[in-house]
Design an enzyme around this catalytic site. Structure first.
Site, PDB file in Angstrom:
ATOM      1  N   LEU A 281       0.937  -0.958  -0.213  1.00  0.00           N
ATOM      2  CA  LEU A 281       0.089  -0.456   0.105  1.00  0.00           C
ATOM      3  C   LEU A 281       0.870   1.096   0.095  1.00  0.00           C
ATOM      4  CD1 LEU A 281      -2.730  -0.437   2.549  1.00  0.00           C
ATOM      5  CD2 LEU A 281      -3.249   0.028   0.228  1.00  0.00           C
ATOM      6  N   ASP A 282       0.488   2.017  -0.951  1.00  0.00           N
ATOM      7  CA  ASP A 282       1.198   3.056  -0.668  1.00  0.00           C
ATOM      8  C   ASP A 282       1.546   4.716   0.116  1.00  0.00           C
ATOM      9  OD1 ASP A 282       1.608   3.015  -3.132  1.00  0.00           O
ATOM     10  OD2 ASP A 282      -0.036   4.689  -4.009  1.00  0.00           O
ATOM     11  N   LYS A 283       2.588   4.831   0.750  1.00  0.00           N
ATOM     12  CA  LYS A 283       2.724   5.443   2.456  1.00  0.00           C
ATOM     13  C   LYS A 283       1.681   6.084   2.361  1.00  0.00           C
ATOM     14  CE  LYS A 283       6.268   7.649   4.701  1.00  0.00           C
ATOM     15  NZ  LYS A 283       8.046   8.383   4.244  1.00  0.00           N
TER      16      LYS A 283
ATOM     17  N   SER B  39      -1.235   6.021   1.769  1.00  0.00           N
ATOM     18  CA  SER B  39      -2.593   4.670   1.831  1.00  0.00           C
ATOM     19  C   SER B  39      -2.709   4.620   2.758  1.00  0.00           C
ATOM     20  CB  SER B  39      -2.620   4.102   0.992  1.00  0.00           C
ATOM     21  OG  SER B  39      -2.967   4.641  -0.385  1.00  0.00           O
TER      22      SER B  39
END
Length: 296
Positions: free
Chosen positions: A104-106, A108
């Site tokens: 998961l993106d930072k 997110s």
């Protein structure tokens, strides 16, 4: 070939002491022995083989671990200890080495699974295996049905078109989306292409595992019922790159004009007779014998 054999780097990494890449490095440096002999790259071993790493016998493969974690914004999905706020440090699991299944993106938040089982990671992540991932997303301005339809039917990003997905509007600026792909920053790029910016992105489900009432920053082990269903869902999944051949359709490009066929080389001219320089063509056909016709 023994059906129970495994590549040496995988055999080592599954004990939890290092990654496959680190295992490869130790093998290349001659720090690994199998049955008393220095191991070579690509060697396959079985549980009956004696594996020594840096002079110490390899420990038995640990029991599999499967965790559900509610990742907060700001945590980076990497096992690199040099990265601040990495997910391994954030989870702080003390019973062995674990790593995230996907990312998961930072910026997110939400559900991410962690494990020490490399095989199940590959089966879940391969694009062709088409396992659901569900998100709740908020964007910077209100949208309507046209936005929902375009998101659901496919958006051109990263040189391809995203696969059709399920999208449902929840509010003026929020929607629910279920993907089977895992492209880099996919939802953010899709929204950006349509003129919107994602302000919040939260993953709430992966396959049969839901976030539920798990608080931000907390984790829990998956139970036997959840794992039984996961194993059933991935039973026919490929753990190899063959599953990724079912890629999204690529964007059509304007075809290049066909190249002209190369012409065969012209035959070389015959050399001129000695003593007579080659003359210019007059355009008139000479009569037989080389003499011109005399006019009377």
């Amino acid at each position: 070939m023994d059906t129970n054999d495994t590549r040496l780097n995988k055999f080592i990494s599954e004990t939890g002491i290092c990654s496959r890449r680190e295992a490869d490095r130790m093998i290349e440096e001659g720090q690994v022995k199998v049955n008393g002999r220095v191991a070579e790259m690509g060697l396959r071993v079985t549980p009956e083989d004696r594996v020594m790493v840096r002079g110490k016998p390899l420990k038995a493969k640990p029991a599999p671990v499967y965790l559900a974690y509610n990742k907060p914004v700001g945590v980076t999905c990497t096992t690199d200890p040099e990265v601040p706020d990495n997910i391994v440090k954030a989870v702080n699991y003390k019973k062995g080495r674990i790593f995230p299944i996907g990312r998961l993106d930072k910026p997110s938040e939400g559900l991410i699974l962690l494990t020490n089982d490399g095989d199940i990671v590959n089966k879940i992540l391969r694009a062709g295996n088409a396992h659901d991932k569900e998100y709740v997303v908020t964007v910077d301005k209100p949208f309507g049905s046209e936005f929902v339809q375009k998101m659901a039917s496919g958006v051109p990003i990263l040189g391809t078109v995203t696969q059709p997905c399920r999208v449902r509007q929840l509010g003026p600026k929020s929607f629910n989306i279920i993907l089977t792909q895992g492209m880099n920053r996919q939802i953010r790029r899709m929204a950006e292409y349509l003129g919107y910016e994602v302000t919040r992105l939260k993953r709430v489900r992966i396959m049969n595992i839901s976030l539920g009432d798990l608080n931000v920053g907390q984790w829990r082990p998956l139970n036997k019922k959840e794992m039984a269903l996961i194993n059933q869902m991935v039973a026919d999944s490929s753990a190899t790159e063959e599953a990724s051949t079912q890629a999204a359709p690529s964007v059509r490009k304007t075809p290049k004009p066909a190249r002209k066929k190369p012409q065969p080389p012209r035959p070389e001219r015959k050399p001129a007779r000695k003593g007579k320089p080659p003359g210019k063509k007059s355009g008139k056909k000479p009569y037989p014998g080389g003499k011109s016709k005399k006019r009377g």
